[in-house]
Design a protein around this motif. Structure first.
Motif, PDB file in Angstrom:
ATOM      1  N   ARG A 183       4.579 -29.379  99.045  1.00  0.00           N
ATOM      2  CA  ARG A 183       3.651 -28.541  99.812  1.00  0.00           C
ATOM      3  C   ARG A 183       2.209 -28.795  99.390  1.00  0.00           C
ATOM      4  O   ARG A 183       1.300 -28.888 100.241  1.00  0.00           O
ATOM      5  CB  ARG A 183       4.011 -27.062  99.623  1.00  0.00           C
ATOM      6  CG  ARG A 183       5.292 -26.632 100.339  1.00  0.00           C
ATOM      7  CD  ARG A 183       5.397 -25.116 100.359  1.00  0.00           C
ATOM      8  NE  ARG A 183       5.483 -24.543  99.023  1.00  0.00           N
ATOM      9  CZ  ARG A 183       6.618 -24.333  98.369  1.00  0.00           C
ATOM     10  NH1 ARG A 183       7.782 -24.626  98.959  1.00  0.00           N
ATOM     11  NH2 ARG A 183       6.622 -23.792  97.160  1.00  0.00           N
ATOM     12  N   ASP A 184       1.987 -28.922  98.081  1.00  0.00           N
ATOM     13  CA  ASP A 184       0.631 -29.182  97.601  1.00  0.00           C
ATOM     14  C   ASP A 184       0.120 -30.527  98.109  1.00  0.00           C
ATOM     15  O   ASP A 184      -1.052 -30.653  98.488  1.00  0.00           O
ATOM     16  CB  ASP A 184       0.601 -29.157  96.067  1.00  0.00           C
ATOM     17  CG  ASP A 184       0.838 -27.760  95.506  1.00  0.00           C
ATOM     18  OD1 ASP A 184       0.659 -26.788  96.258  1.00  0.00           O
ATOM     19  OD2 ASP A 184       1.217 -27.660  94.325  1.00  0.00           O
ATOM     20  N   VAL A 190      -4.009 -33.232 104.226  1.00  0.00           N
ATOM     21  CA  VAL A 190      -4.779 -32.669 105.335  1.00  0.00           C
ATOM     22  C   VAL A 190      -6.237 -32.470 104.923  1.00  0.00           C
ATOM     23  O   VAL A 190      -7.171 -32.856 105.648  1.00  0.00           O
ATOM     24  CB  VAL A 190      -4.157 -31.335 105.798  1.00  0.00           C
ATOM     25  CG1 VAL A 190      -5.055 -30.667 106.838  1.00  0.00           C
ATOM     26  CG2 VAL A 190      -2.769 -31.575 106.383  1.00  0.00           C
ATOM     27  N   ALA A 191      -6.444 -31.875 103.733  1.00  0.00           N
ATOM     28  CA  ALA A 191      -7.811 -31.637 103.266  1.00  0.00           C
ATOM     29  C   ALA A 191      -8.547 -32.946 103.003  1.00  0.00           C
ATOM     30  O   ALA A 191      -9.739 -33.072 103.315  1.00  0.00           O
ATOM     31  CB  ALA A 191      -7.779 -30.781 102.001  1.00  0.00           C
ATOM     32  N   ILE A 196     -12.700 -36.942 104.771  1.00  0.00           N
ATOM     33  CA  ILE A 196     -13.100 -38.280 105.226  1.00  0.00           C
ATOM     34  C   ILE A 196     -13.678 -38.214 106.633  1.00  0.00           C
ATOM     35  O   ILE A 196     -14.676 -38.880 106.951  1.00  0.00           O
ATOM     36  CB  ILE A 196     -11.892 -39.235 105.159  1.00  0.00           C
ATOM     37  CG1 ILE A 196     -11.472 -39.439 103.699  1.00  0.00           C
ATOM     38  CG2 ILE A 196     -12.238 -40.578 105.806  1.00  0.00           C
ATOM     39  CD1 ILE A 196     -10.193 -40.231 103.535  1.00  0.00           C
ATOM     40  N   PHE A 197     -13.081 -37.392 107.495  1.00  0.00           N
ATOM     41  CA  PHE A 197     -13.609 -37.226 108.852  1.00  0.00           C
ATOM     42  C   PHE A 197     -15.021 -36.642 108.820  1.00  0.00           C
ATOM     43  O   PHE A 197     -15.894 -37.039 109.613  1.00  0.00           O
ATOM     44  CB  PHE A 197     -12.687 -36.334 109.674  1.00  0.00           C
ATOM     45  CG  PHE A 197     -11.449 -37.036 110.163  1.00  0.00           C
ATOM     46  CD1 PHE A 197     -11.331 -38.400 110.055  1.00  0.00           C
ATOM     47  CD2 PHE A 197     -10.400 -36.318 110.727  1.00  0.00           C
ATOM     48  CE1 PHE A 197     -10.197 -39.057 110.506  1.00  0.00           C
ATOM     49  CE2 PHE A 197      -9.266 -36.955 111.182  1.00  0.00           C
ATOM     50  CZ  PHE A 197      -9.163 -38.339 111.069  1.00  0.00           C
ATOM     51  N   VAL A 198     -15.246 -35.681 107.912  1.00  0.00           N
ATOM     52  CA  VAL A 198     -16.585 -35.111 107.781  1.00  0.00           C
ATOM     53  C   VAL A 198     -17.583 -36.196 107.362  1.00  0.00           C
ATOM     54  O   VAL A 198     -18.716 -36.258 107.863  1.00  0.00           O
ATOM     55  CB  VAL A 198     -16.586 -33.951 106.768  1.00  0.00           C
ATOM     56  CG1 VAL A 198     -18.009 -33.489 106.477  1.00  0.00           C
ATOM     57  CG2 VAL A 198     -15.756 -32.789 107.297  1.00  0.00           C
ATOM     58  N   GLY A 199     -17.156 -37.057 106.433  1.00  0.00           N
ATOM     59  CA  GLY A 199     -18.024 -38.158 106.023  1.00  0.00           C
ATOM     60  C   GLY A 199     -18.339 -39.097 107.164  1.00  0.00           C
ATOM     61  O   GLY A 199     -19.486 -39.566 107.308  1.00  0.00           O
ATOM     62  N   LEU A 226     -14.179 -37.359  97.660  1.00  0.00           N
ATOM     63  CA  LEU A 226     -13.438 -36.095  97.604  1.00  0.00           C
ATOM     64  C   LEU A 226     -12.051 -36.242  98.222  1.00  0.00           C
ATOM     65  O   LEU A 226     -11.051 -35.783  97.644  1.00  0.00           O
ATOM     66  CB  LEU A 226     -14.222 -35.005  98.336  1.00  0.00           C
ATOM     67  CG  LEU A 226     -13.529 -33.638  98.473  1.00  0.00           C
ATOM     68  CD1 LEU A 226     -13.209 -33.046  97.108  1.00  0.00           C
ATOM     69  CD2 LEU A 226     -14.376 -32.678  99.300  1.00  0.00           C
ATOM     70  N   GLY A 227     -11.985 -36.890  99.390  1.00  0.00           N
ATOM     71  CA  GLY A 227     -10.687 -37.080 100.043  1.00  0.00           C
ATOM     72  C   GLY A 227      -9.745 -37.926  99.215  1.00  0.00           C
ATOM     73  O   GLY A 227      -8.555 -37.611  99.072  1.00  0.00           O
ATOM     74  N   VAL A 228     -10.267 -39.011  98.640  1.00  0.00           N
ATOM     75  CA  VAL A 228      -9.433 -39.885  97.806  1.00  0.00           C
ATOM     76  C   VAL A 228      -8.946 -39.139  96.571  1.00  0.00           C
ATOM     77  O   VAL A 228      -7.782 -39.262  96.167  1.00  0.00           O
ATOM     78  CB  VAL A 228     -10.229 -41.147  97.414  1.00  0.00           C
ATOM     79  CG1 VAL A 228      -9.499 -41.934  96.326  1.00  0.00           C
ATOM     80  CG2 VAL A 228     -10.457 -42.034  98.636  1.00  0.00           C
ATOM     81  N   TRP A 229      -9.833 -38.347  95.951  1.00  0.00           N
ATOM     82  CA  TRP A 229      -9.433 -37.604  94.755  1.00  0.00           C
ATOM     83  C   TRP A 229      -8.283 -36.640  95.060  1.00  0.00           C
ATOM     84  O   TRP A 229      -7.310 -36.562  94.303  1.00  0.00           O
ATOM     85  CB  TRP A 229     -10.626 -36.821  94.218  1.00  0.00           C
ATOM     86  CG  TRP A 229     -10.378 -36.192  92.873  1.00  0.00           C
ATOM     87  CD1 TRP A 229     -10.581 -36.756  91.651  1.00  0.00           C
ATOM     88  CD2 TRP A 229      -9.858 -34.877  92.628  1.00  0.00           C
ATOM     89  NE1 TRP A 229     -10.231 -35.876  90.657  1.00  0.00           N
ATOM     90  CE2 TRP A 229      -9.784 -34.710  91.228  1.00  0.00           C
ATOM     91  CE3 TRP A 229      -9.458 -33.831  93.454  1.00  0.00           C
ATOM     92  CZ2 TRP A 229      -9.321 -33.543  90.636  1.00  0.00           C
ATOM     93  CZ3 TRP A 229      -8.998 -32.663  92.855  1.00  0.00           C
ATOM     94  CH2 TRP A 229      -8.933 -32.512  91.481  1.00  0.00           C
ATOM     95  N   LEU A 230      -8.377 -35.918  96.170  1.00  0.00           N
ATOM     96  CA  LEU A 230      -7.329 -34.961  96.528  1.00  0.00           C
ATOM     97  C   LEU A 230      -6.003 -35.659  96.798  1.00  0.00           C
ATOM     98  O   LEU A 230      -4.951 -35.253  96.290  1.00  0.00           O
ATOM     99  CB  LEU A 230      -7.762 -34.156  97.762  1.00  0.00           C
ATOM    100  CG  LEU A 230      -8.877 -33.118  97.555  1.00  0.00           C
ATOM    101  CD1 LEU A 230      -9.344 -32.575  98.889  1.00  0.00           C
ATOM    102  CD2 LEU A 230      -8.405 -31.994  96.651  1.00  0.00           C
ATOM    103  N   ILE A 231      -6.036 -36.720  97.579  1.00  0.00           N
ATOM    104  CA  ILE A 231      -4.793 -37.389  97.980  1.00  0.00           C
ATOM    105  C   ILE A 231      -4.140 -38.079  96.784  1.00  0.00           C
ATOM    106  O   ILE A 231      -2.925 -37.963  96.564  1.00  0.00           O
ATOM    107  CB  ILE A 231      -5.074 -38.396  99.113  1.00  0.00           C
ATOM    108  CG1 ILE A 231      -5.531 -37.652 100.371  1.00  0.00           C
ATOM    109  CG2 ILE A 231      -3.828 -39.229  99.420  1.00  0.00           C
ATOM    110  CD1 ILE A 231      -5.989 -38.552 101.490  1.00  0.00           C
TER     111      ILE A 231
END
Length: 349
Positions: A183-184, A190-191, A196-199, A226-231
């Motif tokens: 789940r995490d 998604v986040a 990345i889309f925001v970038g 940020l996206g890479v760090w989360l994924i």
């Protein structure tokens, strides 16, 4: 009392299961079971480690009577205190180690991306002693690489040392743990994609004007980081629960002699040896493929190509030289195919 009785007594007084002791020693639970059934005997390094765990001398452990030394605390009214049962637990710090890895590795990667983004802000704005105007930009990128390596290199060395010390881990994660990690990861994906889309949106908005193009590139790299760090982080947190893959990777790091002498179940040792031999074969085959790809690539680079219209006319940097680099990707793909085929055939056996 002998070794087997002393070991059972020490476990009982510490309320320690066989799985917990096995993980502390880096062996399988079946090995501890064999020791306590007098079917096998641990090696000297394992005996010394048992002495460290239970704070006793080697003589007391092997030939002494630890129950008498402890005032016979392990029995009540002459009845031996039973060894507690229970699910395996993380005694060797595997989960803490993997969480450390899941922080340092993505942080190192994100640091490189962040510094690259900041460097874009100073593109063409500073020169050193009349040199290139992008000097500060290059310095910031190199600084980001150093920061990234400062996270990833020590993490890799610590992981290699941990695998050497604990080549076998008993699976202690529950299905609830795995479900929570999945789940995490789904939320992180998604986040991360949203970031990345925001970038991308930032570069589309700020990139329309030349004066704000560098700011757009900076924001793009920051949101990508940020996206890479989360994924990557939550992907590694889920991957840490694949204990079988960890044990497989640990076997790859060990030498054949270490595997043969490892205190693990015979079936596990045989599987580790077979996997080690398979990896050696795969490495030799892929090495030969890449050597052949290198020869072909160099040949395409230097051998002239004759003109189809006039064989007497040739161009030393013709079509073959343009495509010399294709040899290495093709060689890599062939290696991947060979690895998949070898893995498939080994499972059928």
């Amino acid at each position: 009392m002998g070794f087997r009785e002393n070991l059972q007594h020490l476990r009982a007084t510490r309320n320690m299961t066989q799985e917990q002791l096995a993980m502390l020693l880096g062996v399988s639970r079946q090995s501890v079971t064999k020791w306590e059934a007098a079917k096998s005997y641990p090696e000297m390094d394992k005996l010394l480690k048992i002495c460290q765990i239970f704070e006793c001398s080697l003589d007391d452990l092997v030939t002494g009577d630890v129950a008498a030394l402890a005032g016979n605390a392990s029995s009540v009214n002459g009845t031996q205190v039973p060894v507690p049962d229970g699910p395996p637990q993380d005694i060797c710090g595997y989960d803490e180690h993997q969480r450390m890895m899941a922080f340092k590795v993505p942080t190192g990667v994100a640091a490189i991306l962040v510094m690259c983004g900041i460097a874009f802000l100073f593109e063409g704005s500073f020169s050193f002693m009349g040199g290139d105007a992008d000097t500060l930009m290059i310095v910031l990128i190199l600084l980001g690489v150093l920061v990234g390596l400062a996270f990833t290199v020590p993490a890799g060395m610590e992981h290699a040392a941990f695998m050497k010390a604990h080549p076998y881990i008993e699976d202690f994660y529950t299905e609830d743990d795995r479900a929570s990690a999945r789940r995490d990861l789904s939320r992180a994906i998604v986040a991360g994609i949203a970031a990345i889309f925001v970038g991308v949106a930032c570069i589309m908005v700020f990139g329309e004007h030349r004066d704000t193009e560098r700011q757009g590139l900076c924001l793009l790299m920051l949101f990508v980081a940020l996206g890479v760090w989360l994924i990557v982080r939550y992907g590694m947190l889920l991957g840490r629960m694949n204990i079988a893959e960890y044990n497989k990777s640990a076997a790859e790091e060990l030498e054949m002699e270490d595997i043969v002498n490892a205190q693990v179940e015979d079936e596990i040792r045989d599987a580790m040896i077979a996997h080690k031999r398979s990896n050696k074969k795969l490495g030799a085959i892929c090495g030969a493929i890449m050597i052949a790809a290198t020869i072909i690539g160099l040949a395409l680079l230097f051998i002239p190509v004759f003109s189809v219209a006039d064989p007497s006319d040739f161009d030393p940097v013709g079509t073959s030289a343009m495509w010399f680099w294709v040899a290495w990707p093709v060689g890599g793909m062939i290696c991947g195919i060979v690895a998949v085929l070898m893995e498939g055939f080994s499972r059928e056996k």
